[in-house]
Design a protein around this motif. Structure first.
Motif, PDB file in Angstrom:
ATOM      1  N   SER A  96       0.854  -1.185   0.000  1.00  0.00           N
ATOM      2  CA  SER A  96       0.000   0.000   0.000  1.00  0.00           C
ATOM      3  C   SER A  96       0.892   1.237   0.000  1.00  0.00           C
ATOM      4  O   SER A  96       1.980   1.241   0.559  1.00  0.00           O
ATOM      5  CB  SER A  96      -0.933  -0.002   1.212  1.00  0.00           C
ATOM      6  OG  SER A  96      -0.171  -0.081   2.416  1.00  0.00           O
ATOM      7  N   ILE A  97       0.387   2.282  -0.655  1.00  0.00           N
ATOM      8  CA  ILE A  97       1.167   3.522  -0.824  1.00  0.00           C
ATOM      9  C   ILE A  97       0.298   4.691  -0.387  1.00  0.00           C
ATOM     10  O   ILE A  97      -0.899   4.755  -0.701  1.00  0.00           O
ATOM     11  CB  ILE A  97       1.587   3.711  -2.288  1.00  0.00           C
ATOM     12  CG1 ILE A  97       2.407   2.508  -2.772  1.00  0.00           C
ATOM     13  CG2 ILE A  97       2.372   5.004  -2.469  1.00  0.00           C
ATOM     14  CD1 ILE A  97       2.719   2.553  -4.254  1.00  0.00           C
ATOM     15  N   SER A  98       0.932   5.585   0.427  1.00  0.00           N
ATOM     16  CA  SER A  98       0.271   6.840   0.783  1.00  0.00           C
ATOM     17  C   SER A  98       1.277   7.960   0.632  1.00  0.00           C
ATOM     18  O   SER A  98       2.415   7.736   0.221  1.00  0.00           O
ATOM     19  CB  SER A  98      -0.258   6.765   2.223  1.00  0.00           C
ATOM     20  OG  SER A  98       0.835   6.744   3.138  1.00  0.00           O
ATOM     21  N   ALA A  99       0.877   9.176   1.059  1.00  0.00           N
ATOM     22  CA  ALA A  99       1.796  10.311   0.950  1.00  0.00           C
ATOM     23  C   ALA A  99       2.997  10.139   1.862  1.00  0.00           C
ATOM     24  O   ALA A  99       4.063  10.699   1.615  1.00  0.00           O
ATOM     25  CB  ALA A  99       1.059  11.595   1.296  1.00  0.00           C
ATOM     26  N   ALA A 100       2.829   9.316   2.928  1.00  0.00           N
ATOM     27  CA  ALA A 100       3.932   9.121   3.862  1.00  0.00           C
ATOM     28  C   ALA A 100       4.920   8.093   3.375  1.00  0.00           C
ATOM     29  O   ALA A 100       6.046   8.042   3.847  1.00  0.00           O
ATOM     30  CB  ALA A 100       3.377   8.706   5.229  1.00  0.00           C
ATOM     31  N   GLY A 101       4.549   7.240   2.401  1.00  0.00           N
ATOM     32  CA  GLY A 101       5.454   6.225   1.912  1.00  0.00           C
ATOM     33  C   GLY A 101       4.741   4.944   1.559  1.00  0.00           C
ATOM     34  O   GLY A 101       3.529   4.949   1.318  1.00  0.00           O
ATOM     35  N   ARG A 102       5.520   3.829   1.523  1.00  0.00           N
ATOM     36  CA  ARG A 102       5.000   2.528   1.160  1.00  0.00           C
ATOM     37  C   ARG A 102       5.012   1.615   2.384  1.00  0.00           C
ATOM     38  O   ARG A 102       5.879   1.710   3.243  1.00  0.00           O
ATOM     39  CB  ARG A 102       5.846   1.879   0.069  1.00  0.00           C
ATOM     40  CG  ARG A 102       5.879   2.631  -1.232  1.00  0.00           C
ATOM     41  CD  ARG A 102       6.751   1.872  -2.218  1.00  0.00           C
ATOM     42  NE  ARG A 102       6.824   2.549  -3.506  1.00  0.00           N
ATOM     43  CZ  ARG A 102       7.526   2.090  -4.537  1.00  0.00           C
ATOM     44  NH1 ARG A 102       8.203   0.957  -4.389  1.00  0.00           N
ATOM     45  NH2 ARG A 102       7.530   2.744  -5.657  1.00  0.00           N
ATOM     46  N   SER A 103       4.079   0.657   2.342  1.00  0.00           N
ATOM     47  CA  SER A 103       4.083  -0.374   3.398  1.00  0.00           C
ATOM     48  C   SER A 103       5.007  -1.494   3.007  1.00  0.00           C
ATOM     49  O   SER A 103       5.554  -1.520   1.896  1.00  0.00           O
ATOM     50  CB  SER A 103       2.654  -0.903   3.592  1.00  0.00           C
ATOM     51  OG  SER A 103       2.284  -1.695   2.476  1.00  0.00           O
ATOM     52  N   GLN A 104       5.200  -2.420   3.937  1.00  0.00           N
ATOM     53  CA  GLN A 104       5.919  -3.647   3.623  1.00  0.00           C
ATOM     54  C   GLN A 104       5.079  -4.479   2.673  1.00  0.00           C
ATOM     55  O   GLN A 104       3.870  -4.289   2.534  1.00  0.00           O
ATOM     56  CB  GLN A 104       6.199  -4.437   4.916  1.00  0.00           C
ATOM     57  CG  GLN A 104       7.109  -3.713   5.901  1.00  0.00           C
ATOM     58  CD  GLN A 104       8.504  -3.541   5.333  1.00  0.00           C
ATOM     59  OE1 GLN A 104       9.006  -4.427   4.656  1.00  0.00           O
ATOM     60  NE2 GLN A 104       9.135  -2.397   5.632  1.00  0.00           N
ATOM     61  N   ALA A 105       5.711  -5.439   1.960  1.00  0.00           N
ATOM     62  CA  ALA A 105       4.997  -6.320   1.027  1.00  0.00           C
ATOM     63  C   ALA A 105       4.070  -7.235   1.801  1.00  0.00           C
ATOM     64  O   ALA A 105       4.374  -7.702   2.905  1.00  0.00           O
ATOM     65  CB  ALA A 105       5.981  -7.130   0.208  1.00  0.00           C
ATOM     66  N   SER A 106       2.955  -7.517   1.171  1.00  0.00           N
ATOM     67  CA  SER A 106       1.991  -8.463   1.761  1.00  0.00           C
ATOM     68  C   SER A 106       2.551  -9.868   1.684  1.00  0.00           C
ATOM     69  O   SER A 106       3.496 -10.128   0.939  1.00  0.00           O
ATOM     70  CB  SER A 106       0.672  -8.378   0.993  1.00  0.00           C
ATOM     71  OG  SER A 106       0.863  -8.870  -0.327  1.00  0.00           O
ATOM     72  N   PRO A 107       1.967 -10.775   2.451  1.00  0.00           N
ATOM     73  CA  PRO A 107       2.365 -12.172   2.294  1.00  0.00           C
ATOM     74  C   PRO A 107       2.117 -12.592   0.849  1.00  0.00           C
ATOM     75  O   PRO A 107       1.091 -12.232   0.260  1.00  0.00           O
ATOM     76  CB  PRO A 107       1.445 -12.922   3.264  1.00  0.00           C
ATOM     77  CG  PRO A 107       1.073 -11.898   4.274  1.00  0.00           C
ATOM     78  CD  PRO A 107       0.994 -10.614   3.565  1.00  0.00           C
ATOM     79  N   PRO A 108       3.043 -13.319   0.200  1.00  0.00           N
ATOM     80  CA  PRO A 108       2.902 -13.668  -1.213  1.00  0.00           C
ATOM     81  C   PRO A 108       1.789 -14.681  -1.436  1.00  0.00           C
ATOM     82  O   PRO A 108       1.432 -15.447  -0.555  1.00  0.00           O
ATOM     83  CB  PRO A 108       4.258 -14.232  -1.570  1.00  0.00           C
ATOM     84  CG  PRO A 108       4.819 -14.740  -0.291  1.00  0.00           C
ATOM     85  CD  PRO A 108       4.297 -13.845   0.795  1.00  0.00           C
ATOM     86  N   LYS A 109       1.277 -14.625  -2.693  1.00  0.00           N
ATOM     87  CA  LYS A 109       0.285 -15.598  -3.120  1.00  0.00           C
ATOM     88  C   LYS A 109       0.662 -16.034  -4.524  1.00  0.00           C
ATOM     89  O   LYS A 109       1.044 -15.226  -5.353  1.00  0.00           O
ATOM     90  CB  LYS A 109      -1.108 -14.973  -3.110  1.00  0.00           C
ATOM     91  CG  LYS A 109      -2.227 -16.015  -3.059  1.00  0.00           C
ATOM     92  CD  LYS A 109      -3.561 -15.324  -2.803  1.00  0.00           C
ATOM     93  CE  LYS A 109      -4.639 -16.344  -2.497  1.00  0.00           C
ATOM     94  NZ  LYS A 109      -4.460 -16.989  -1.184  1.00  0.00           N
TER      95      LYS A 109
END
Length: 734
Positions: A96-109
């Protein structure tokens, strides 16, 4: 985590500010999304679904296959990653991306892309079948192929197969079908599908009709239209040739058929699927060819015999004979020969046709036969010169060429031309020629029975032998010529005009030619036959003109100026003044001259010669000229009383009248002595002044000459009543 290390941040003020900013950002970073599902519907993409993350403005989708990573940013769920390989297992994550930055990657599928679509190759081997081919598809275990009419009407045929070819039969001819195919894998999952259109080939046309145009050797072929045909091809073939025509309509024309030939004609329909089978062929017999080996003979003269050879498919023959005046006759026969009447001077055009049920044969070679040409009867000489005769005549029937001969005893001059005119050149002047014009045709040759006529050429040009001038300026011209009974005219041509004289002999006289002129003298001879060319010209120059006026002016006592008007044709002048005392002479190109060593008081004879550039001289005599009287000698002044002066001098050679002038500041004083005296008295002259004294002879015209010397005297007022006259010096004449 950074807030748990405040001490390290306080050690440096600048770094602590940076750490505080990072702590603030970590507190607002979006949450890590969770993937609900990932699946593939198209072989080059995977669609991912996840729960929405609060505060997220977009999401980063990542698909990884070994070392290959493909990323895509989307606005919300679901999102699709494209540009993938078909039938390939990918590991999918979301950030996920916002003005503050990016999150860590989700668990893969993990998700597999579906199989690629088969690449179809379709054709219609017959009017009721379609053949479908394709290449093997990676990871495919089977294929599904369906077909239906492109317009959506009718049923759908569907076949499953593990092969890579499939044929659909019992289809409608000339109909457009839509074919759809896809592959599935071992799990039965279908891949991308492939769609294409294919039309079945048309049936053969029916109800074929053939119409033959014998004149154009062309067959019009028509038929009933067939379903699905884009165009049609009609073909005609024989043992030696094959012709065809194509069209999108229901008829076309077979052109350039051969005469005397039997053809088989068939029609085939065609569309983008291919060609139909041909309908049963029809038979067409064309018209016969034009007869060949045509021969024409005139035997006896006035009778033409025309013969020819037999031709295939010919039932009977017609021979046409047309003369060049438009009259045409013909004969109809089943044989190979016809006879016609003929006339001289005509060209006949002969053609032969063969006929059968199909019509008239094409036009074969048109033969022409020319009878002997007629003779010209109106020979007319339109130009006769010394070495040339131009004649014309009316054209005659049958003549292709005219041969003209001019005979003078042993000499013959000829000219050949297709025009009814001839110019006989290189003839002898003043000669009688026997001229004949023969008509000629290439086939029949010359008509040698033509009449002749006599023509005499113009006289020969005279040759000027001499041009002479007698003492009276009369010009005599002599020439040489051998013409019989000729009249000669001599012309002198110049800028002043033309001057002529005529004679039947060999000389004539030209008079009245102006002086100072250049002329070109020519002579011509004339007889009843015409006029000769001019002789070669001879130049003639008359003596220059004498000047109209001559003026003599005394410059000094011993120098005179002689001037004159320009004489036409004169380049230089010689002026001579002659007396018993001697001669004075000058030669100049100007119109004036100064002559010195002139003796005063002497009568002279004035003569002038005008000379041209070539040296011709005109002697010009003028009136006598008397030189001026001589200046007096011993000029002296004597005082006469209180206000009088006597001027005394010694008279020079010859008798002359004199005039005396005294120039002072108080006036000019003049006196003239009585005839024969050599002194002059002036009364009432003021004393106390300096005077310039000049005694001058006076010409017969009354003109006072001013070139005598001047003397200066001073007249004082002191002393006796006689006073004193003091000589102050001599002054040159002005």
């Amino acid at each position: 985590m950074m807030a748990g290390r405040p001490k390290k941040c306080l050690s440096l003020i600048g770094f602590s500010l940076l750490c505080l900013k990072m702590v603030a950002s970590a507190k607002t970073a979006p949450e890590i999304p969770t993937i609900d599902q990932a699946y593939s519907k198209i072989s080059n993409s995977i669609t991912v679904e996840w729960a929405t993350v609060p505060g997220a403005t977009s999401y980063l989708l990542t698909a990884k296959d070994g070392d290959t990573i493909i990323e895509t940013i989307v606005a919300n769920s679901p999102g699709t990653v494209t540009g993938l390989k078909a039938a390939t297992l990918y590991q999918i994550t979301v950030r996920s991306i916002s003005a503050a930055g990016r999150s860590q990657a989700s668990p893969p599928k993990q998700a597999n892309t579906v199989l690629a679509a088969p690449i179809l190759e379709v054709s219609s081997p017959s009017s009721d079948s379609i053949l479908v081919r394709w290449e093997a598809v990676y990871m495919a275990t089977g294929f599904s192929v369906s077909i239906m009419r492109a317009n959506g009407l009718g049923r759908i045929w569907k076949e499953n197969t593990t092969n890579t070819t499939l044929t659909f039969t019992s289809l409608d001819a000339g109909t457009l079908y839509t074919i759809k195919a896809y592959a599935w894998n071992a799990n039965g999952t279908p891949g991308d599908d492939s769609t294409c259109n294919q039309r079945t080939s048309p049936r053969a046309p029916a109800d074929i009709q053939v119409s033959f145009d014998s004149g154009a050797l062309k067959a019009a072929v028509s038929w009933a239209p067939t379903e699905g045909a884009f165009n049609y091809t009609a073909t005609a073939w024989s043992d030696s040739s094959e012709l065809s025509c194509s069209t999108t309509s229901r008829a076309c024309a077979l052109s350039a058929l051969r005469c005397g030939t039997e053809y088989l004609i068939a029609v085939a329909a065609r569309n983008d699927a291919g060609s139909s089978t041909s309908a049963p062929a029809l038979t067409l017999a064309t018209v016969a060819c034009a007869p060949g080996r045509v021969t024409i003979q005139e035997d006896p003269p006035g009778h033409l015999s025309v013969s020819w050879s037999n031709v295939d498919l010919g039932d009977y023959y017609v021979a046409f004979v047309k003369s060049d005046d438009g009259l045409e006759v013909h004969c109809n026969t089943s044989l190979t020969q016809c006879n016609f009447l003929s006339e001289c001077g005509f060209t006949y055009f002969i053609s032969v046709f063969a006929y059968n049920k199909a019509g008239q044969s094409p036009l074969g070679d048109v033969f022409n036969y020319t009878t002997a040409p007629c003779c010209p009867s109106d020979i007319n000489p339109v130009l006769v010169s010394s070495d040339r005769v131009e004649i014309v005549w009316s054209p005659v029937r049958g003549a292709e060429l005219y041969e003209t001969k001019a005979v003078d005893g042993f000499n013959v001059v000829e000219c050949n031309d297709t025009a009814p005119a001839c110019t006989l050149s290189a003839l002898e002047c003043d000669t009688k020629y026997n001229i004949t014009v023969y008509s000629f045709s290439e086939v029949r040759g010359s008509n040698t029975s033509c009449a002749s006529r006599f023509v005499t050429t113009a006289p020969c040009s005279p040759e000027i032998k001499s041009v002479s001038k007698d003492a009276f300026s009369v010009i005599h011209v002599h020439w040489r010529s051998s013409n019989d009974g000729a009249t000669y005219t001599v012309t002198a041509r110049g800028e002043e005009g033309l001057y002529r004289c005529s004679s039947m002999g060999q000389s004539c006289t030209l008079g009245g030619l102006p002086c100072g002129s250049l002329f070109s003298v020519t002579a011509v001879a004339e007889t009843q036959a015409g006029q000769s060319l001019p002789s070669y010209s001879v130049p003639l120059e008359t003596v220059p003109c004498c000047p109209a006026t001559l003026t003599v002016t005394q410059v000094t006592q011993s120098v005179i100026n002689v001037s004159w008007t320009v004489g036409t044709g004169a380049l230089t002048y010689v002026t001579v003044l002659e007396a018993h005392t001697g001669q004075s002479k000058c030669h100049t190109h100007q119109n004036h001259c100064l002559l010195g060593c002139i003796t005063c008081g002497v009568n002279y004879t004035v003569a002038l010669k005008a000379i041209s550039a070539s040296g011709l001289t005109a002697d010009c005599a003028y009136q006598r000229y008397a030189s001026s009287a001589c200046c007096p000698l011993g000029v002296k002044l004597y005082r006469l009383g209180p206000n009088g002066i006597r001027i005394d001098w010694q008279a020079a050679r010859g008798s002359a009248n004199y005039s005396t002038d005294l120039y002072g500041s108080k006036g000019i004083f003049t006196c003239s002595p009585s005839a024969g005296l050599s002194f002059c008295d002036i009364t009432e002259i003021p004393c106390g002044d300096v005077y310039t004294v000049m005694v001058s002879p006076v010409a017969e015209t009354g003109l006072k000459l001013t070139f005598c010397p001047k003397k200066i005297y001073s007249v004082t007022c002191s002393g006796s009543t006689l006073g004193m006259v003091i000589y102050r010096g001599k002054r040159n004449a002005e």
